[in-house]
Scaffold this motif. Structure first.
Motif, mmCIF file in Angstrom:
data_model
loop_
_atom_site.group_PDB
_atom_site.id
_atom_site.type_symbol
_atom_site.label_atom_id
_atom_site.label_comp_id
_atom_site.label_asym_id
_atom_site.label_seq_id
_atom_site.Cartn_x
_atom_site.Cartn_y
_atom_site.Cartn_z
ATOM 1 N N MET A 1 0.808 -1.192 0.000
ATOM 2 C CA MET A 1 0.000 0.000 0.000
ATOM 3 C C MET A 1 0.857 1.265 0.000
ATOM 4 N N LEU A 2 2.071 1.132 -0.448
ATOM 5 C CA LEU A 2 2.974 2.267 -0.323
ATOM 6 C C LEU A 2 3.214 3.022 -1.622
ATOM 7 N N GLY A 3 3.023 2.425 -2.745
ATOM 8 C CA GLY A 3 3.358 3.076 -4.000
ATOM 9 C C GLY A 3 4.689 2.580 -4.522
ATOM 10 N N LEU A 4 5.030 2.981 -5.733
ATOM 11 C CA LEU A 4 6.205 2.437 -6.402
ATOM 12 C C LEU A 4 7.522 2.901 -5.796
ATOM 13 N N ASP A 5 7.592 4.103 -5.314
ATOM 14 C CA ASP A 5 8.866 4.631 -4.811
ATOM 15 C C ASP A 5 8.825 4.957 -3.323
ATOM 16 N N ARG A 6 7.949 4.302 -2.597
ATOM 17 C CA ARG A 6 7.825 4.614 -1.185
ATOM 18 C C ARG A 6 7.933 3.344 -0.372
ATOM 19 N N PRO A 7 8.660 3.299 0.651
ATOM 20 C CA PRO A 7 9.487 4.374 1.192
ATOM 21 C C PRO A 7 10.755 4.587 0.339
ATOM 22 N N PRO A 8 11.187 5.819 0.244
ATOM 23 C CA PRO A 8 12.349 6.118 -0.592
ATOM 24 C C PRO A 8 13.631 5.466 -0.089
ATOM 25 N N GLU A 9 13.695 5.135 1.207
ATOM 26 C CA GLU A 9 14.894 4.491 1.761
ATOM 27 C C GLU A 9 15.174 3.144 1.104
ATOM 28 N N TRP A 10 14.185 2.523 0.511
ATOM 29 C CA TRP A 10 14.369 1.212 -0.104
ATOM 30 C C TRP A 10 14.913 1.306 -1.524
ATOM 31 N N GLY A 11 15.020 2.519 -2.071
ATOM 32 C CA GLY A 11 15.630 2.709 -3.381
ATOM 33 C C GLY A 11 14.723 2.298 -4.532
ATOM 34 N N GLN A 12 15.260 2.475 -5.754
ATOM 35 C CA GLN A 12 14.492 2.182 -6.957
ATOM 36 C C GLN A 12 15.046 1.001 -7.743
ATOM 37 N N GLU A 13 16.042 0.340 -7.217
ATOM 38 C CA GLU A 13 16.577 -0.839 -7.907
ATOM 39 C C GLU A 13 15.710 -2.051 -7.581
ATOM 40 N N ALA A 14 16.039 -3.180 -8.142
ATOM 41 C CA ALA A 14 15.235 -4.400 -7.989
ATOM 42 C C ALA A 14 15.023 -4.771 -6.528
ATOM 43 N N SER A 15 16.059 -4.646 -5.705
ATOM 44 C CA SER A 15 15.907 -5.036 -4.296
ATOM 45 C C SER A 15 14.848 -4.189 -3.596
ATOM 46 N N GLY A 16 14.746 -2.915 -3.948
ATOM 47 C CA GLY A 16 13.728 -2.050 -3.362
ATOM 48 C C GLY A 16 12.328 -2.477 -3.762
ATOM 49 N N TYR A 17 12.168 -2.857 -5.020
ATOM 50 C CA TYR A 17 10.848 -3.296 -5.478
ATOM 51 C C TYR A 17 10.469 -4.640 -4.872
ATOM 52 N N PHE A 18 11.453 -5.521 -4.657
ATOM 53 C CA PHE A 18 11.165 -6.791 -3.980
ATOM 54 C C PHE A 18 10.757 -6.546 -2.529
#
Length: 153
Positions: free
Chosen positions: A1-18
């Protein structure tokens, strides 16, 4: 329920999306478990039931209100303790694995609001999708009668 880039601390690379996928999966698992357990204890049926009403706005209002309505053992409608417990509980519990920027009361409140809004949207979809499917179906050709009075397939 956070959105694609939230939280920003998790980054935008594959590991963040996982991590975001895992977060959503865990959130929904906690929500479902709490809702199911509470529904069992309080004898609630919190499935969605189509309104049976006519008129777009009456059906939309029914779908949106049904996010917080359950049916009791006798079929009567009442406030859904299990739906509320599931969403509120999951919103609070999920903060334990989220970064500090997503902890606190306002973050919990946003999580609750987004969860109920998403559920309301899904109920509106459930209310109207049968009409959409019926509109897309091709009409069947009329069956012709044979001279003996039987219909041909």
């Amino acid at each position: 329920m956070l959105g694609l880039d939230r939280p920003p601390e998790w980054g935008q690379e594959a590991s963040g999306y996982f991590r975001r996928f895992g977060n959503d999966f865990a959130f929904n698992g906690v929500r479902s478990t709490l809702s199911y357990a509470t529904a069992n204890l309080s004898r609630e049926d919190n499935r969605y039931f189509a309104s049976g009403k006519s008129g777009t706005w009456a059906r939309v209002a029914h779908a949106m209100a049904s996010t917080m309505i359950a049916h009791g053992p006798n079929g009567s409608e009442r406030i859904s303790v299990s739906a509320i417990t599931g969403v509120v509980g999951a919103s609070i519990i999920s903060r334990t694995w989220l970064p500090p920027s997503f902890q606190g009361g306002s973050s919990i409140g946003r999580g609750i609001a987004f969860s109920f809004a998403a559920e309301a949207g899904f109920h509106v979809f459930q209310e109207f999708v049968p009409d959409i499917i019926r509109g897309l179906e091709k009409p069947k050709p009329p069956r012709l009668l044979r001279s003996g009075g039987s219909a041909t397939p």
